[in-house]
Scaffold this motif. Structure first.
Motif, PDB file in Angstrom:
ATOM      1  N   MET A   1       0.818  -1.265   0.021  1.00  0.00           N
ATOM      2  CA  MET A   1       0.099   0.141   0.070  1.00  0.00           C
ATOM      3  C   MET A   1       0.828   1.412   0.058  1.00  0.00           C
ATOM      4  O   MET A   1       0.597   2.339  -0.696  1.00  0.00           O
ATOM      5  CB  MET A   1      -0.913  -0.066   1.432  1.00  0.00           C
ATOM      6  N   VAL A   2       1.871   1.370   0.682  1.00  0.00           N
ATOM      7  CA  VAL A   2       2.901   2.383   0.923  1.00  0.00           C
ATOM      8  C   VAL A   2       3.445   2.749  -0.449  1.00  0.00           C
ATOM      9  O   VAL A   2       3.479   3.848  -1.171  1.00  0.00           O
ATOM     10  CB  VAL A   2       4.033   2.148   1.749  1.00  0.00           C
ATOM     11  N   GLN A   3       3.916   1.643  -1.314  1.00  0.00           N
ATOM     12  CA  GLN A   3       4.363   1.718  -2.821  1.00  0.00           C
ATOM     13  C   GLN A   3       3.390   2.338  -3.599  1.00  0.00           C
ATOM     14  O   GLN A   3       3.764   3.342  -4.408  1.00  0.00           O
ATOM     15  CB  GLN A   3       4.973   0.387  -3.017  1.00  0.00           C
ATOM     16  N   GLN A   4       2.094   1.793  -3.404  1.00  0.00           N
ATOM     17  CA  GLN A   4       0.956   2.521  -4.452  1.00  0.00           C
ATOM     18  C   GLN A   4       0.832   3.998  -3.943  1.00  0.00           C
ATOM     19  O   GLN A   4       0.848   4.615  -4.952  1.00  0.00           O
ATOM     20  CB  GLN A   4      -0.162   1.904  -4.142  1.00  0.00           C
ATOM     21  N   GLN A   5       0.854   4.321  -2.701  1.00  0.00           N
ATOM     22  CA  GLN A   5       0.678   5.703  -2.470  1.00  0.00           C
ATOM     23  C   GLN A   5       1.735   6.589  -3.019  1.00  0.00           C
ATOM     24  O   GLN A   5       1.700   7.663  -3.456  1.00  0.00           O
ATOM     25  CB  GLN A   5       0.552   5.987  -0.729  1.00  0.00           C
ATOM     26  N   THR A   6       3.036   6.069  -2.533  1.00  0.00           N
ATOM     27  CA  THR A   6       4.261   6.937  -3.155  1.00  0.00           C
ATOM     28  C   THR A   6       3.909   7.005  -4.827  1.00  0.00           C
ATOM     29  O   THR A   6       4.469   8.026  -5.169  1.00  0.00           O
ATOM     30  CB  THR A   6       5.395   6.319  -2.784  1.00  0.00           C
ATOM     31  N   SER A   7       4.040   6.064  -5.425  1.00  0.00           N
ATOM     32  CA  SER A   7       3.790   6.016  -6.831  1.00  0.00           C
ATOM     33  C   SER A   7       2.494   6.953  -7.261  1.00  0.00           C
ATOM     34  O   SER A   7       2.917   7.847  -8.218  1.00  0.00           O
ATOM     35  CB  SER A   7       3.367   4.455  -7.403  1.00  0.00           C
ATOM     36  N   ALA A   8       1.401   7.120  -6.525  1.00  0.00           N
ATOM     37  CA  ALA A   8       0.548   7.822  -6.851  1.00  0.00           C
ATOM     38  C   ALA A   8       0.993   9.548  -6.565  1.00  0.00           C
ATOM     39  O   ALA A   8       0.630  10.283  -7.487  1.00  0.00           O
ATOM     40  CB  ALA A   8      -0.712   7.696  -5.933  1.00  0.00           C
ATOM     41  N   ASP A   9       1.727   9.574  -5.586  1.00  0.00           N
ATOM     42  CA  ASP A   9       2.043  10.796  -5.074  1.00  0.00           C
ATOM     43  C   ASP A   9       3.164  11.361  -6.238  1.00  0.00           C
ATOM     44  O   ASP A   9       2.999  12.608  -6.530  1.00  0.00           O
ATOM     45  CB  ASP A   9       2.950  11.082  -3.737  1.00  0.00           C
ATOM     46  N   HIS A  10       4.057  10.535  -6.779  1.00  0.00           N
ATOM     47  CA  HIS A  10       4.824  10.979  -7.874  1.00  0.00           C
ATOM     48  C   HIS A  10       4.164  11.183  -9.023  1.00  0.00           C
ATOM     49  O   HIS A  10       4.378  12.362  -9.707  1.00  0.00           O
ATOM     50  CB  HIS A  10       5.803   9.709  -8.212  1.00  0.00           C
ATOM     51  N   LEU A  11       3.144  10.376  -9.411  1.00  0.00           N
ATOM     52  CA  LEU A  11       2.269  10.685 -10.561  1.00  0.00           C
ATOM     53  C   LEU A  11       1.476  12.075 -10.455  1.00  0.00           C
ATOM     54  O   LEU A  11       1.381  12.830 -11.403  1.00  0.00           O
ATOM     55  CB  LEU A  11       1.124   9.441 -10.913  1.00  0.00           C
ATOM     56  N   ASN A  12       0.985  12.339  -9.357  1.00  0.00           N
ATOM     57  CA  ASN A  12       0.302  13.442  -9.065  1.00  0.00           C
ATOM     58  C   ASN A  12       1.059  14.892  -9.432  1.00  0.00           C
ATOM     59  O   ASN A  12       0.889  15.745  -9.862  1.00  0.00           O
ATOM     60  CB  ASN A  12      -0.246  13.615  -7.544  1.00  0.00           C
ATOM     61  N   ALA A  13       2.251  14.603  -8.887  1.00  0.00           N
ATOM     62  CA  ALA A  13       3.354  15.529  -8.847  1.00  0.00           C
ATOM     63  C   ALA A  13       3.669  16.042 -10.321  1.00  0.00           C
ATOM     64  O   ALA A  13       3.797  16.892 -10.687  1.00  0.00           O
ATOM     65  CB  ALA A  13       4.541  15.493  -7.933  1.00  0.00           C
ATOM     66  N   THR A  14       3.732  14.728 -10.954  1.00  0.00           N
ATOM     67  CA  THR A  14       4.315  15.041 -12.368  1.00  0.00           C
ATOM     68  C   THR A  14       2.980  15.677 -13.285  1.00  0.00           C
ATOM     69  O   THR A  14       3.190  16.626 -13.975  1.00  0.00           O
ATOM     70  CB  THR A  14       4.293  13.383 -13.065  1.00  0.00           C
ATOM     71  N   PHE A  15       1.834  15.282 -13.032  1.00  0.00           N
ATOM     72  CA  PHE A  15       0.713  15.928 -13.875  1.00  0.00           C
ATOM     73  C   PHE A  15       0.319  17.416 -13.321  1.00  0.00           C
ATOM     74  O   PHE A  15       0.084  18.110 -14.142  1.00  0.00           O
ATOM     75  CB  PHE A  15      -0.545  15.052 -13.519  1.00  0.00           C
TER      76      PHE A  15
ATOM     77  N   LEU B   1       8.085  11.044 -16.523  1.00  0.00           N
ATOM     78  CA  LEU B   1       7.206  11.232 -17.946  1.00  0.00           C
ATOM     79  C   LEU B   1       7.049   9.836 -18.550  1.00  0.00           C
ATOM     80  O   LEU B   1       5.928   9.601 -18.971  1.00  0.00           O
ATOM     81  CB  LEU B   1       8.033  12.061 -18.990  1.00  0.00           C
ATOM     82  N   LYS B   2       7.817   9.036 -18.475  1.00  0.00           N
ATOM     83  CA  LYS B   2       7.788   7.514 -18.765  1.00  0.00           C
ATOM     84  C   LYS B   2       6.547   6.908 -17.915  1.00  0.00           C
ATOM     85  O   LYS B   2       5.732   6.237 -18.367  1.00  0.00           O
ATOM     86  CB  LYS B   2       9.057   6.714 -18.520  1.00  0.00           C
ATOM     87  N   ASP B   3       6.699   7.173 -16.542  1.00  0.00           N
ATOM     88  CA  ASP B   3       5.669   6.550 -15.657  1.00  0.00           C
ATOM     89  C   ASP B   3       4.205   7.187 -15.854  1.00  0.00           C
ATOM     90  O   ASP B   3       3.490   6.393 -16.244  1.00  0.00           O
ATOM     91  CB  ASP B   3       5.985   7.130 -14.229  1.00  0.00           C
ATOM     92  N   ALA B   4       4.318   8.330 -16.247  1.00  0.00           N
ATOM     93  CA  ALA B   4       2.776   9.191 -16.792  1.00  0.00           C
ATOM     94  C   ALA B   4       2.596   8.479 -18.014  1.00  0.00           C
ATOM     95  O   ALA B   4       1.277   8.423 -18.062  1.00  0.00           O
ATOM     96  CB  ALA B   4       3.078  10.759 -16.889  1.00  0.00           C
ATOM     97  N   SER B   5       3.243   8.303 -18.947  1.00  0.00           N
ATOM     98  CA  SER B   5       2.824   7.738 -20.124  1.00  0.00           C
ATOM     99  C   SER B   5       2.528   6.316 -19.865  1.00  0.00           C
ATOM    100  O   SER B   5       1.534   5.941 -20.485  1.00  0.00           O
ATOM    101  CB  SER B   5       4.163   7.618 -21.250  1.00  0.00           C
ATOM    102  N   ASP B   6       3.152   5.579 -19.054  1.00  0.00           N
ATOM    103  CA  ASP B   6       2.628   4.243 -19.081  1.00  0.00           C
ATOM    104  C   ASP B   6       1.165   4.154 -18.141  1.00  0.00           C
ATOM    105  O   ASP B   6       0.316   3.432 -18.600  1.00  0.00           O
ATOM    106  CB  ASP B   6       3.682   3.508 -17.834  1.00  0.00           C
ATOM    107  N   TRP B   7       0.803   5.110 -17.275  1.00  0.00           N
ATOM    108  CA  TRP B   7      -0.297   5.136 -16.703  1.00  0.00           C
ATOM    109  C   TRP B   7      -1.398   5.630 -17.719  1.00  0.00           C
ATOM    110  O   TRP B   7      -2.333   4.985 -17.771  1.00  0.00           O
ATOM    111  CB  TRP B   7      -0.382   6.436 -15.541  1.00  0.00           C
TER     112      TRP B   7
END
Length: 126
Positions: free
Chosen positions: A1-15, A82-88
């Protein structure tokens, strides 16, 4: 769950960082190679503190890296977020492509049905 939250936080910051046209323009410039802050600021009609704020947002999102070489402080693109956002986004692209494929199949079936109805109707008139 912590990994998902961290990943979501990074994605939010990117967007969030990509939401601003000035920051997107800065990233586009950095795609050509590293450059100084003053060179990045040239095309914009804003103060250096305003440019610095944009750079801080990009840096916090992990989209740029800032270096230090004597008096020169180059900025460079860090493309991993940007790659992470593209993958999403790819997951949703596949969804829409599959939806369009299903719609195309449905429309073909409608066209076939309409053609059969017209043939039947024209056949009766003869």
């Amino acid at each position: 769950m912590v990994q998902q939250q961290t990943s979501a936080d990074h994605l939010n910051a990117t967007f969030a960082a990509l939401a601003d046209p000035t920051r997107r323009a800065i990233l586009a410039r950095l795609a050509s190679g590293e450059t100084s802050v003053s060179e990045l600021a040239e095309p914009f009609e804003m103060s250096m503190p305003a440019i610095s704020k944009h750079l801080k947002v990009l840096q916090r999102a992990g989209l740029i890296e800032r270096g230090r070489e004597a008096q020169w402080r180059p900025c460079r693109l860090a493309a991993r977020p940007l790659k992470d956002a593209s993958d999403w986004l790819d997951r949703y692209r596949r969804f829409w492509e599959e939806s369009f494929d299903r719609l195309e199949d449905y429309l073909r079936e409608l066209q076939k049905s309409e053609s059969k109805k017209k043939e039947k109707k024209n056949g009766r008139k003869k």
